[in-house]
Design a protein around this motif. Structure first.
Motif, short mmCIF file in Angstrom:
data_model
loop_
_atom_site.label_atom_id
_atom_site.label_comp_id
_atom_site.label_asym_id
_atom_site.label_seq_id
_atom_site.Cartn_x
_atom_site.Cartn_y
_atom_site.Cartn_z
N HIS A 11 0.84 -1.20 0.00
CA HIS A 11 0.00 0.00 0.00
C HIS A 11 0.88 1.26 0.00
CE1 HIS A 11 -3.42 2.58 0.79
NE2 HIS A 11 -2.84 3.04 1.89
N VAL A 15 1.03 4.08 -2.93
CA VAL A 15 0.72 5.48 -2.62
C VAL A 15 1.89 6.38 -3.03
CG1 VAL A 15 0.33 7.13 -0.74
CG2 VAL A 15 -0.96 4.98 -0.81
N MET A 66 -3.03 4.31 -8.46
CA MET A 66 -4.24 4.59 -7.69
C MET A 66 -5.04 3.31 -7.47
SD MET A 66 -7.70 6.73 -8.54
CE MET A 66 -8.22 5.43 -9.64
N ALA A 69 -3.22 1.31 -4.87
CA ALA A 69 -3.35 1.93 -3.54
C ALA A 69 -4.73 1.64 -2.95
CB ALA A 69 -3.10 3.43 -3.62
N TRP A 70 -5.76 1.77 -3.76
CA TRP A 70 -7.12 1.45 -3.29
C TRP A 70 -7.22 -0.04 -2.94
CZ3 TRP A 70 -11.86 3.53 -2.18
CH2 TRP A 70 -12.00 4.90 -2.36
N GLY A 73 -5.28 -0.82 0.16
CA GLY A 73 -5.96 -0.18 1.28
C GLY A 73 -7.20 -0.97 1.71
N LYS A 97 -8.82 9.94 7.20
CA LYS A 97 -8.02 9.26 6.17
C LYS A 97 -8.89 8.93 4.96
CE LYS A 97 -5.17 6.48 3.97
NZ LYS A 97 -4.41 5.34 4.30
N LEU A 98 -10.06 8.35 5.19
CA LEU A 98 -10.94 7.97 4.08
C LEU A 98 -11.46 9.20 3.33
CD1 LEU A 98 -12.85 5.00 5.74
CD2 LEU A 98 -10.96 4.90 4.09
N VAL A 101 -8.71 10.23 1.07
CA VAL A 101 -8.60 9.33 -0.09
C VAL A 101 -9.66 9.67 -1.14
CG1 VAL A 101 -8.83 6.93 -0.85
CG2 VAL A 101 -7.52 7.46 1.21
N SER A 105 -8.82 11.07 -4.79
CA SER A 105 -9.36 10.37 -5.95
C SER A 105 -10.16 11.32 -6.84
CB SER A 105 -10.24 9.21 -5.50
OG SER A 105 -9.47 8.26 -4.79
N MET A 144 -3.69 12.99 5.77
CA MET A 144 -3.95 11.55 5.85
C MET A 144 -2.87 10.82 6.65
SD MET A 144 -5.57 10.56 2.15
CE MET A 144 -4.33 11.36 1.16
#
Length: 155
Positions: A11, A15, A66, A69-70, A73, A97-98, A101, A105, A144
């Protein structure tokens, strides 16, 4: 090595790649916008090269990073839910954090849409705009990373 350690490491790597691309892409857009003041054929030649770089950066690095990372995560969330239940998702640090993200995004989507407009010659943004907004991903990353590493809570 546990699955959690592997997921966390992958992750972080994804990122890093995503952030690198997100920080460089607006710079390429700024250079592209600044070519409009230059005479032909230099302008067309340079813009053509910049647009190839923009497309490659987005398709080869930013978009896959991306997605990874998703994916990693979500894997981390799955591991945490299995170990501690769903309650950690309601913690302020995780909500922060979310939210970051989701915002990152969204910025990614905006940049991808702008690449198409720049290629079509219909983008309305100047080099100055791109330079001013270039640090948005880094500012989101600060929020984040600090929210996750400190696991801050209200009260």
């Amino acid at each position: 090595m546990t699955a959690y350690d592997l997921a966390r490491g992958l992750h972080i790597l994804a990122v890093i790649a995503w952030m690198a691309g997100m920080l460089f892409l607006p710079r390429l857009y700024a250079y592209d916008a600044e070519q409009n003041a230059k005479p032909e054929p230099l302008r067309s030649e340079m813009q053509g090269l910049l647009r190839v770089w923009q497309t490659r950066l987005l398709r080869i690095i930013v978009n896959p990073a991306m997605i990874l990372a998703w994916g990693f995560g979500l894997w981390l969330i799955h591991i945490d839910v299995t170990a501690r239940g769903w309650s950690f998702l309601a913690e302020p640090w995780m909500i922060t954090k979310l939210a970051g993200v989701v915002l990152l995004s969204g910025w990614h989507g905006f940049l991808a849409g702008q690449r198409r407009k720049i290629a079509a010659g219909t983008s309305k943004y100047s080099g100055r705009f791109w330079r001013m907004t270039n640090e948005i991903p880094f500012l989101l990353a600060i929020v984040m990373v600090l929210s996750v590493t400190t696991e801050w809570r209200f009260g």
